[in-house]
Design a protein around this motif. Structure first.
Motif, mmCIF file in Angstrom:
data_model
loop_
_atom_site.group_PDB
_atom_site.id
_atom_site.type_symbol
_atom_site.label_atom_id
_atom_site.label_comp_id
_atom_site.label_asym_id
_atom_site.label_seq_id
_atom_site.Cartn_x
_atom_site.Cartn_y
_atom_site.Cartn_z
ATOM 1 N N ILE A 252 0.850 -1.194 0.000
ATOM 2 C CA ILE A 252 0.000 0.000 0.000
ATOM 3 C C ILE A 252 0.883 1.240 0.000
ATOM 4 C CG2 ILE A 252 -1.775 1.266 1.259
ATOM 5 C CD1 ILE A 252 -2.584 -1.422 2.517
ATOM 6 N N LYS A 253 0.635 2.122 -0.970
ATOM 7 C CA LYS A 253 1.368 3.382 -1.057
ATOM 8 C C LYS A 253 0.363 4.523 -1.121
ATOM 9 C CE LYS A 253 5.055 1.387 -3.864
ATOM 10 N NZ LYS A 253 5.685 1.411 -5.182
ATOM 11 N N THR A 254 0.627 5.578 -0.370
ATOM 12 C CA THR A 254 -0.194 6.785 -0.427
ATOM 13 C C THR A 254 0.560 7.815 -1.244
ATOM 14 O OG1 THR A 254 -1.162 6.326 1.719
ATOM 15 C CG2 THR A 254 -1.326 8.566 0.929
ATOM 16 N N LYS A 255 -0.131 8.420 -2.204
ATOM 17 C CA LYS A 255 0.483 9.437 -3.039
ATOM 18 C C LYS A 255 -0.280 10.737 -2.875
ATOM 19 C CE LYS A 255 2.293 6.215 -6.355
ATOM 20 N NZ LYS A 255 2.565 5.911 -7.725
ATOM 21 N N GLU A 256 0.475 11.812 -2.691
ATOM 22 C CA GLU A 256 -0.139 13.124 -2.520
ATOM 23 C C GLU A 256 -0.073 13.864 -3.851
ATOM 24 O OE1 GLU A 256 0.336 17.065 0.287
ATOM 25 O OE2 GLU A 256 1.475 15.264 0.752
ATOM 26 N N ASN A 257 -1.237 14.266 -4.339
ATOM 27 C CA ASN A 257 -1.322 15.039 -5.575
ATOM 28 C C ASN A 257 -2.021 16.359 -5.266
ATOM 29 O OD1 ASN A 257 -0.174 13.024 -7.177
ATOM 30 N ND2 ASN A 257 -2.146 12.047 -7.525
ATOM 31 N N GLY A 258 -1.249 17.367 -4.943
ATOM 32 C CA GLY A 258 -1.826 18.646 -4.564
ATOM 33 C C GLY A 258 -2.541 18.533 -3.231
ATOM 34 N N ASP A 259 -3.846 18.807 -3.251
ATOM 35 C CA ASP A 259 -4.614 18.734 -2.007
ATOM 36 C C ASP A 259 -5.370 17.419 -1.867
ATOM 37 O OD1 ASP A 259 -6.388 19.214 -4.061
ATOM 38 O OD2 ASP A 259 -7.653 20.557 -2.897
ATOM 39 N N ARG A 260 -5.143 16.456 -2.740
ATOM 40 C CA ARG A 260 -5.826 15.176 -2.636
ATOM 41 C C ARG A 260 -4.826 14.062 -2.386
ATOM 42 N NH1 ARG A 260 -6.803 13.976 -8.954
ATOM 43 N NH2 ARG A 260 -5.362 12.241 -9.002
ATOM 44 N N TYR A 261 -5.300 13.017 -1.736
ATOM 45 C CA TYR A 261 -4.469 11.865 -1.422
ATOM 46 C C TYR A 261 -5.003 10.658 -2.181
ATOM 47 C CZ TYR A 261 -2.479 14.609 2.314
ATOM 48 O OH TYR A 261 -1.835 15.588 3.022
ATOM 49 N N ASP A 262 -4.140 10.022 -2.945
ATOM 50 C CA ASP A 262 -4.503 8.834 -3.701
ATOM 51 C C ASP A 262 -3.872 7.622 -3.043
ATOM 52 O OD1 ASP A 262 -5.734 10.588 -5.418
ATOM 53 O OD2 ASP A 262 -4.132 10.560 -6.897
ATOM 54 N N VAL B 188 -6.497 4.054 -6.467
ATOM 55 C CA VAL B 188 -7.726 4.669 -5.973
ATOM 56 C C VAL B 188 -7.506 6.171 -5.888
ATOM 57 C CG1 VAL B 188 -9.370 4.763 -4.074
ATOM 58 C CG2 VAL B 188 -8.267 2.607 -4.646
ATOM 59 N N ILE B 189 -8.299 6.916 -6.641
ATOM 60 C CA ILE B 189 -8.205 8.368 -6.646
ATOM 61 C C ILE B 189 -9.058 8.912 -5.501
ATOM 62 C CG2 ILE B 189 -8.667 10.449 -7.996
ATOM 63 C CD1 ILE B 189 -8.289 8.683 -10.497
ATOM 64 N N LYS B 190 -8.535 9.874 -4.769
ATOM 65 C CA LYS B 190 -9.209 10.487 -3.621
ATOM 66 C C LYS B 190 -9.605 9.413 -2.617
ATOM 67 C CE LYS B 190 -10.944 14.417 -6.190
ATOM 68 N NZ LYS B 190 -12.132 15.211 -6.548
ATOM 69 N N LYS B 191 -8.631 8.876 -1.925
ATOM 70 C CA LYS B 191 -8.857 7.711 -1.057
ATOM 71 C C LYS B 191 -9.897 7.963 0.024
ATOM 72 C CE LYS B 191 -5.211 8.154 2.408
ATOM 73 N NZ LYS B 191 -4.069 7.525 3.011
ATOM 74 N N TYR B 192 -9.950 9.159 0.594
ATOM 75 C CA TYR B 192 -10.921 9.412 1.656
ATOM 76 C C TYR B 192 -12.346 9.385 1.120
ATOM 77 C CZ TYR B 192 -6.955 10.604 4.549
ATOM 78 O OH TYR B 192 -5.781 10.554 5.243
ATOM 79 N N LEU C 204 -17.464 6.251 0.264
ATOM 80 C CA LEU C 204 -18.422 5.567 -0.600
ATOM 81 C C LEU C 204 -18.601 4.109 -0.184
ATOM 82 C CD1 LEU C 204 -17.450 7.041 -4.078
ATOM 83 C CD2 LEU C 204 -19.531 7.484 -2.760
ATOM 84 N N ILE C 205 -17.523 3.458 0.210
ATOM 85 C CA ILE C 205 -17.620 2.078 0.700
ATOM 86 C C ILE C 205 -18.486 2.036 1.960
ATOM 87 C CG2 ILE C 205 -16.304 0.169 1.722
ATOM 88 C CD1 ILE C 205 -14.020 0.972 -0.227
ATOM 89 N N GLY C 206 -18.310 3.007 2.830
ATOM 90 C CA GLY C 206 -19.144 3.100 4.025
ATOM 91 C C GLY C 206 -20.615 3.289 3.677
ATOM 92 N N ASP C 207 -20.900 4.103 2.646
ATOM 93 C CA ASP C 207 -22.280 4.307 2.212
ATOM 94 C C ASP C 207 -22.889 3.008 1.679
ATOM 95 O OD1 ASP C 207 -22.067 6.954 2.892
ATOM 96 O OD2 ASP C 207 -21.815 7.670 0.834
ATOM 97 N N ILE C 208 -22.104 2.252 0.943
ATOM 98 C CA ILE C 208 -22.582 0.969 0.420
ATOM 99 C C ILE C 208 -22.893 0.013 1.568
ATOM 100 C CG2 ILE C 208 -21.886 -1.098 -0.872
ATOM 101 C CD1 ILE C 208 -20.372 0.826 -2.770
ATOM 102 N N LEU C 209 -22.007 -0.062 2.558
ATOM 103 C CA LEU C 209 -22.243 -0.941 3.708
ATOM 104 C C LEU C 209 -23.468 -0.497 4.509
ATOM 105 C CD1 LEU C 209 -18.579 -1.534 4.922
ATOM 106 C CD2 LEU C 209 -20.051 -3.109 3.662
ATOM 107 N N THR C 210 -23.677 0.815 4.609
ATOM 108 C CA THR C 210 -24.871 1.325 5.287
ATOM 109 C C THR C 210 -26.130 0.884 4.547
ATOM 110 O OG1 THR C 210 -23.659 3.252 6.093
ATOM 111 C CG2 THR C 210 -26.064 3.418 6.065
ATOM 112 N N GLY C 211 -26.119 1.032 3.235
ATOM 113 C CA GLY C 211 -27.262 0.606 2.428
ATOM 114 C C GLY C 211 -27.530 -0.882 2.559
#
Length: 94
Positions: A7-17, A29-33, A38-45
């Motif tokens: 797992i690698k985190t990449k910083e692109n300006g103000d977003r974290y991939d 994965v673009i915009k990891k947060y 979105l995964i949390g929303d799916i689990l909620t549904g």
């Protein structure tokens, strides 16, 4: 070869991939947060749908009620996480 991905985190300006790689396959994965949210929303549904099905069939209404409670808590946590993520605490000069 390891079963766990690297797992690698990449910083692109103000977003974290996020980049997950394992062997010859990799997932970027673009915009990891936002993706985690979105995964949390799916689990909620899924918890609400499963709770509805359990309550309709009357199979185990206590499990349906527990899933409703979990879904409701997840809906409460989501905006709280957004507020925390968008806030900064700075130490002022005394």
């Amino acid at each position: 070869m390891s079963l766990l991905p690297k797992i690698k985190t990449k910083e692109n300006g103000d977003r974290y991939d996020l980049e997950l790689s394992n062997g010859r396959f990799s997932l970027y994965v673009i915009k990891k947060y936002e993706s985690i949210q979105l995964i949390g929303d799916i689990l909620t549904g899924i918890s609400f749908v499963t709770g509805s099905i359990l309550n309709i069939t009357g199979a185990a209404s206590i499990y349906g009620q527990i899933l409703y409670l979990i879904g409701s808590l997840a809906l409460t946590v989501r905006p709280t996480i957004k507020i925390i993520r968008r806030s900064k605490l700075n130490r002022g000069k005394s």
